[in-house]
Scaffold this motif. Structure first.
Motif, PDB file in Angstrom:
ATOM      1  N   ARG A   7      23.283 -74.674 109.262  1.00 50.85           N
ATOM      2  CA  ARG A   7      22.506 -73.478 109.583  1.00 50.85           C
ATOM      3  C   ARG A   7      21.551 -73.773 110.736  1.00 50.85           C
ATOM      4  N   SER A   8      21.148 -72.699 111.414  1.00 52.50           N
ATOM      5  CA  SER A   8      20.189 -72.815 112.510  1.00 52.50           C
ATOM      6  C   SER A   8      19.022 -71.874 112.269  1.00 52.50           C
ATOM      7  N   HIS A  47      22.123 -70.336 125.644  1.00 54.11           N
ATOM      8  CA  HIS A  47      22.127 -71.629 124.964  1.00 54.11           C
ATOM      9  C   HIS A  47      22.294 -71.540 123.450  1.00 54.11           C
ATOM     10  N   GLY A  48      22.013 -70.370 122.889  1.00 50.57           N
ATOM     11  CA  GLY A  48      22.177 -70.157 121.463  1.00 50.57           C
ATOM     12  C   GLY A  48      21.263 -71.022 120.621  1.00 50.57           C
ATOM     13  N   PRO A  49      21.410 -70.957 119.361  1.00 52.22           N
ATOM     14  CA  PRO A  49      22.358 -70.112 118.642  1.00 52.22           C
ATOM     15  C   PRO A  49      21.891 -68.666 118.593  1.00 52.22           C
ATOM     16  N   GLU A  52      22.195 -64.054 113.425  1.00 51.87           N
ATOM     17  CA  GLU A  52      22.823 -62.967 112.681  1.00 51.87           C
ATOM     18  C   GLU A  52      21.745 -62.103 112.042  1.00 51.87           C
ATOM     19  N   GLU A 105      24.144 -67.678 108.743  1.00 44.95           N
ATOM     20  CA  GLU A 105      24.072 -69.075 109.189  1.00 44.95           C
ATOM     21  C   GLU A 105      22.982 -69.292 110.233  1.00 44.95           C
ATOM     22  N   ASN A 106      22.653 -68.259 111.014  1.00 49.49           N
ATOM     23  CA  ASN A 106      21.666 -68.393 112.085  1.00 49.49           C
ATOM     24  C   ASN A 106      20.589 -67.328 111.933  1.00 49.49           C
ATOM     25  N   VAL A 146      14.408 -74.746 118.226  1.00 55.09           N
ATOM     26  CA  VAL A 146      15.684 -74.600 117.531  1.00 55.09           C
ATOM     27  C   VAL A 146      15.814 -75.756 116.556  1.00 55.09           C
ATOM     28  N   ARG A 148      18.119 -77.281 113.070  1.00 53.76           N
ATOM     29  CA  ARG A 148      19.381 -77.198 112.326  1.00 53.76           C
ATOM     30  C   ARG A 148      19.221 -77.966 111.020  1.00 53.76           C
TER      31      ARG A 148
END
Length: 171
Positions: A7-8, A47-49, A52, A105-106, A146, A148
């Motif tokens: 997950r992020s 660059h993400g993530p 959602e 997940e994000n 960010v 994770r």
């Protein structure tokens, strides 16, 4: 969904706010904030993530930041405006994240300092050295951290994540 999911978390400090004669919760963005929020959105889109789910403080400056940044994304994530994120301490931010749906997940959080910097440092049991050095210098407006981790949202706790990136339009 398995608890072994990667997950992020993106922690996004609201953009630069103005100081008019209004209650703190109602402070709007300054001109610089209106310029920098979309820059952060562009950086995240590249660059993400990409989230959602976005959990956003109800403060005017946080809501305006998110509305300017999200226009840079290829798709708009589900957004929840969360009163508990206004001036939230790190423990409260973690509590809000612990309630995230397991199928997400994000997750991106739009909030305030000192909470954003404190929770990033608290969650980061490990870190990219450059990202940690930038975070330790401060968490300016429009910056993002960010992180994770692997597991369920309910399992997120101090030291359970890795700080993988830190970016600010002011660098």
């Amino acid at each position: 969904m398995s608890v072994d999911v990667s997950r992020s978390i993106v922690l996004f400090r609201h953009a630069k706010a103005d100081w008019p004669e209004v209650p703190d919760h109602e402070r709007p963005l300054a001109e610089r904030g209106r310029r920098e929020a979309p820059e952060t959105g562009e950086w995240l889109a590249e660059h993400g993530p990409l989230p959602e789910l976005t959990l956003c403080s109800t403060a005017t400056r946080a809501r305006e930041t998110w509305k300017l940044a999200v226009h840079q994304f290829p798709r708009r994530p589900r957004t929840v405006y969360e009163e508990r994120l206004y001036e939230a301490p790190p423990g409260q931010i973690i509590e809000v994240l612990n309630e995230a749906p397991e199928d997400m997940e994000n997750v991106l959080v739009v909030g305030h300092n000192p909470g954003m910097q404190s929770v990033a440092g608290l969650l980061a049991g490990s870190a990219d050295q450059e990202a940690r050095a930038r975070l330790e210098r401060g968490f300016p407006t429009s910056a993002v951290a960010v992180l994770r981790f692997t597991g369920s949202w309910k399992s997120l706790e101090a030291g359970s994540a890795e700080l993988t990136d830190f970016w600010s339009p002011q660098e």
